[in-house]
Design an enzyme around this catalytic site. Structure first.
Site, short mmCIF file in Angstrom:
data_model
loop_
_atom_site.label_atom_id
_atom_site.label_comp_id
_atom_site.label_asym_id
_atom_site.label_seq_id
_atom_site.Cartn_x
_atom_site.Cartn_y
_atom_site.Cartn_z
N ARG A 1 10.80 -0.02 11.02
CA ARG A 1 9.80 0.97 10.65
C ARG A 1 10.46 2.02 9.77
NH1 ARG A 1 4.43 1.98 9.94
NH2 ARG A 1 3.46 2.90 11.77
N GLU B 1 -6.65 3.27 11.43
CA GLU B 1 -6.98 4.60 10.88
C GLU B 1 -8.42 4.62 10.36
OE1 GLU B 1 -5.31 7.84 10.16
OE2 GLU B 1 -4.39 7.04 11.96
N TYR C 1 -6.10 7.95 2.85
CA TYR C 1 -5.57 6.61 3.17
C TYR C 1 -6.62 5.78 3.90
CZ TYR C 1 -3.01 3.09 5.90
OH TYR C 1 -2.61 1.91 6.49
N ALA D 1 0.84 -1.20 0.00
CA ALA D 1 0.00 0.00 0.00
C ALA D 1 0.87 1.24 0.00
CB ALA D 1 -0.87 0.03 1.26
N SER E 1 -6.50 -1.20 8.76
CA SER E 1 -5.83 -0.28 9.68
C SER E 1 -6.80 0.35 10.68
CB SER E 1 -5.18 0.83 8.86
OG SER E 1 -4.84 1.91 9.68
P1 NAP Z 1 5.46 -0.09 4.56
O1 NAP Z 1 6.70 -0.36 5.36
O2 NAP Z 1 5.18 1.28 4.08
O3 NAP Z 1 5.51 -1.10 3.31
C1 NAP Z 1 4.63 -0.93 2.22
C2 NAP Z 1 4.96 -1.97 1.18
O4 NAP Z 1 4.05 -1.84 0.08
C3 NAP Z 1 6.37 -1.86 0.60
O5 NAP Z 1 6.87 -3.15 0.39
C4 NAP Z 1 6.12 -1.16 -0.74
O6 NAP Z 1 7.11 -1.42 -1.71
C5 NAP Z 1 4.82 -1.83 -1.13
N1 NAP Z 1 4.07 -1.11 -2.16
C6 NAP Z 1 3.64 0.17 -2.14
N2 NAP Z 1 2.96 0.46 -3.27
C7 NAP Z 1 2.98 -0.66 -4.03
C8 NAP Z 1 2.46 -1.01 -5.30
N3 NAP Z 1 1.79 -0.10 -6.05
N4 NAP Z 1 2.65 -2.26 -5.76
C9 NAP Z 1 3.34 -3.16 -5.04
N5 NAP Z 1 3.87 -2.90 -3.82
C10 NAP Z 1 3.68 -1.66 -3.33
O7 NAP Z 1 4.16 -0.58 5.37
P2 NAP Z 1 4.05 -1.53 6.66
O8 NAP Z 1 4.17 -0.69 7.88
O9 NAP Z 1 4.90 -2.72 6.48
O10 NAP Z 1 2.51 -1.92 6.57
C11 NAP Z 1 2.09 -3.04 5.79
C12 NAP Z 1 0.61 -2.88 5.46
O11 NAP Z 1 -0.14 -2.79 6.67
C13 NAP Z 1 0.25 -1.63 4.68
O12 NAP Z 1 -0.82 -1.96 3.81
C14 NAP Z 1 -0.23 -0.64 5.74
O13 NAP Z 1 -1.12 0.28 5.17
C15 NAP Z 1 -0.90 -1.59 6.70
N6 NAP Z 1 -0.92 -1.17 8.11
C16 NAP Z 1 0.24 -0.84 8.74
C17 NAP Z 1 0.20 -0.50 10.08
C18 NAP Z 1 1.45 -0.14 10.83
O14 NAP Z 1 1.34 0.41 11.94
N7 NAP Z 1 2.63 -0.47 10.33
C19 NAP Z 1 -1.02 -0.52 10.79
C20 NAP Z 1 -2.17 -0.89 10.09
C21 NAP Z 1 -2.12 -1.23 8.76
P3 NAP Z 1 8.45 -0.51 -1.85
O15 NAP Z 1 9.42 -1.05 -0.84
O16 NAP Z 1 8.86 -0.74 -3.25
O17 NAP Z 1 8.04 0.91 -1.56
O1 G4F Z 2 3.65 7.76 12.66
P1 G4F Z 2 2.49 8.30 11.91
O2 G4F Z 2 2.75 8.89 10.58
O3 G4F Z 2 1.43 7.12 11.84
P2 G4F Z 2 -0.16 7.10 11.56
O4 G4F Z 2 -0.60 8.31 10.86
O5 G4F Z 2 -0.82 6.78 12.86
O6 G4F Z 2 -0.28 5.89 10.53
C1 G4F Z 2 0.39 4.65 10.75
O7 G4F Z 2 -0.42 3.81 11.52
C2 G4F Z 2 -1.66 3.42 10.89
C3 G4F Z 2 -2.41 2.52 11.88
O8 G4F Z 2 -3.30 3.29 12.65
C4 G4F Z 2 -1.33 2.70 9.61
F1 G4F Z 2 -2.48 2.29 9.02
C5 G4F Z 2 -0.57 3.61 8.68
O9 G4F Z 2 -0.20 2.88 7.51
C6 G4F Z 2 0.71 4.04 9.39
O10 G4F Z 2 1.52 2.90 9.58
O11 G4F Z 2 1.76 9.43 12.79
C7 G4F Z 2 1.34 9.18 14.11
C8 G4F Z 2 0.97 10.50 14.76
C9 G4F Z 2 0.02 11.35 13.93
O12 G4F Z 2 -0.97 11.86 14.77
C10 G4F Z 2 0.87 12.49 13.39
O13 G4F Z 2 0.18 13.71 13.17
O14 G4F Z 2 2.17 11.29 14.88
C11 G4F Z 2 1.88 12.62 14.51
N1 G4F Z 2 3.14 13.27 14.13
C12 G4F Z 2 3.71 14.32 14.78
N2 G4F Z 2 4.84 14.69 14.19
C13 G4F Z 2 3.94 12.94 13.10
C14 G4F Z 2 5.01 13.83 13.12
N3 G4F Z 2 3.84 11.96 12.16
C15 G4F Z 2 4.85 11.87 11.24
N4 G4F Z 2 4.79 10.88 10.31
N5 G4F Z 2 5.91 12.74 11.23
C16 G4F Z 2 6.04 13.75 12.14
O15 G4F Z 2 7.00 14.51 12.13
#
Ligand code: NAP
Ligand code: G4F
Length: 342
Positions: free
Chosen positions: A192, A135, A157, A90, A133
């Site tokens: 991360r 979110e 998103y 994603a 998610s």
């Molecule tokens: P991430 O580190 O951003 O990894 C995203 C992955 O998706 C990467 O391998 C990226 O490839 C690939 N990708 C993006 N666009 C693509 C496309 N068009 N075609 C094929 N591959 C593509 O995310 P993550 O934290 O591991 O999260 C994994 C999934 O869980 C995501 O769908 C995210 O939205 C969801 N999620 C994450 C969290 C969290 O807290 N981490 C929570 C809830 C849900 P590249 O390496 O080439 O960019």
């Molecule tokens: O670390 P964040 O960017 O994560 P966010 O927006 O919660 O999203 C992540 O978690 C989701 C699960 O609920 C996933 F679905 C999504 O793919 C992703 O992995 O931001 C967390 C919080 C936000 O409230 C943001 O406004 O941190 C605040 N923030 C404050 N300063 C910041 C920053 N976020 C980022 N990225 N960078 C900053 O400098």
């Protein structure tokens, strides 16, 4: 317990994909990953798992493709004939989704639909996992969120993830596909991406300790998240595909902490004065913010036997220690000792 043999992971180069691949390989399974062509290497998180596929016994195979190229998805399903498909790919950055709403929606809604359709049109019947998610809950009305809480998305998103979630349900109910939605709250780790706030803080502070940076620019410090440890969340994801019936599950710790709390704890461990180093930059604010998230994972505890093990302060330490090592610092020499963790 069902014994899968072949798994296909989209998003294998990301944080979650790398942990999931590691776990599946450790369990003896064959893992196929879809990777995007990129002008620079994007496989750093899985290089330690890679063995030349021509070597006998190699069980990790990477294939070029893209969620936006449905022909590559159809080809992969036919070639790999997976028992399990984990759709983790994603555009996963919430702030960026406001700048790139169409691309974000395309990767998440259209990409998920193309993958489900590639499966439906084939004679392969893999179990399917969708990376949903917290979110999606967005502008929450209640202090806790579980599988029955309403979705009130606050970003392109989140809206796209709601669409993909609904699509998975349609394919489950209309076509009898074993398709599950995970609703995962934030999960973090040393893998991360540094564009997310937790890693931005731990990496930034390690770089300040090493004399490589002089400050840290952040946005909204008051938002709260339910932060868990990514490898444990991938254990839950695997368990979801081992159930008798497909269902949706919330995965969370049940604790919520503000970005400020995360920052304060990191500075405390590093014994640095945050007032000197932290600066506000409005570029990191979002047009709409999710103020607070806290998950109730009781269903996962009861049905999957899954519980989070790593608490907030331990997570901060794991990430900060890894970032210290990354810049050549010995955590034992520069951080507060572990027994002084609150
Ligand atoms: P991430 O580190 O951003 O990894 C995203 C992955 O998706 C990467 O391998 C990226 O490839 C690939 N990708 C993006 N666009 C693509 C496309 N068009 N075609 C094929 N591959 C593509 O995310 P993550 O934290 O591991 O999260 C994994 C999934 O869980 C995501 O769908 C995210 O939205 C969801 N999620 C994450 C969290 C969290 O807290 N981490 C929570 C809830 C849900 P590249 O390496 O080439 O960019
Ligand atoms: O670390 P964040 O960017 O994560 P966010 O927006 O919660 O999203 C992540 O978690 C989701 C699960 O609920 C996933 F679905 C999504 O793919 C992703 O992995 O931001 C967390 C919080 C936000 O409230 C943001 O406004 O941190 C605040 N923030 C404050 N300063 C910041 C920053 N976020 C980022 N990225 N960078 C900053 O400098």
């Amino acid at each position: 317990m069902r014994v899968p043999t072949v798994a296909l992971i989209t998003g294998i180069t990301g944080q979650d994909g790398s942990y999931l691949a590691e776990q599946l390989l450790d369990l003896g399974h064959e893992v196929h990953g879809l990777i995007r062509r990129s002008s620079s290497f994007n496989t750093a998180r899985i290089e330690h798992l890679y063995v030349d596929p021509h070597v006998e016994g190699a069980r990790l195979k990477l294939h070029y493709g893209d969620l936006l190229d449905s022909s590559s998805l159809r080809r992969l399903i036919e070639e790999v004939r997976p028992d399990e498909v984990y759709n983790l790919a994603a555009q996963s950055h919430v702030r960026v989704s406001f700048d790139m709403p169409e691309y974000t929606a395309a990767t998440i809604v259209q990409g998920t639909t193309s993958l489900l359709e590639a499966i439906r049109q084939s004679d392969v019947r893999p179990r399917f996992y969708q990376a949903g998610s917290s979110e999606m809950f967005g502008a929450v009305l209640e202090p806790w969120q579980d599988e029955s809480s309403p979705f009130r998305p606050q970003s392109p998103y989140a809206a796209a993830k709601v669409g993909a979630h609904a699509m998975v349900r349609v394919y489950r109910e209309a076509y009898g596909l074993f398709a599950v939605n995970g609703i995962l709250f934030n999960h973090e780790s040393p893998r991360r991406s540094p564009t997310f706030v937790t890693r931005k803080i731990t990496r930034g502070i390690a770089r300040i300790l090493a004399g490589l940076d002089t400050g840290l620019f952040l946005g909204n410090l008051e938002a709260s998240r339910d932060w868990g440890y990514a490898p444990e969340y991938m254990e839950a994801v695997r368990l979801m595909l081992q159930q008798d019936e497909p269902d949706d599950f919330v995965i969370a710790t049940g604790e919520t902490h503000s970005v400020r709390e995360f920052m304060v704890e990191t500075f405390r461990l590093a014994q640095l004065d945050q007032e000197r180093y932290v600066h506000f930059d409005p570029v990191y604010l979002r047009p709409a913010e999710v103020e607070s998230l806290r998950g109730d994972a009781s269903k996962a505890a009861e049905r999957l036997g899954w519980k989070p093990r790593t608490k907030f302060t331990a997570l901060v330490r794991i990430m900060l220690e890894a970032d210290c090592r990354e810049v050549g610092l010995d955590p034992a020499k520069v951080l507060l000792p572990a027994d002084e963790v609150a």
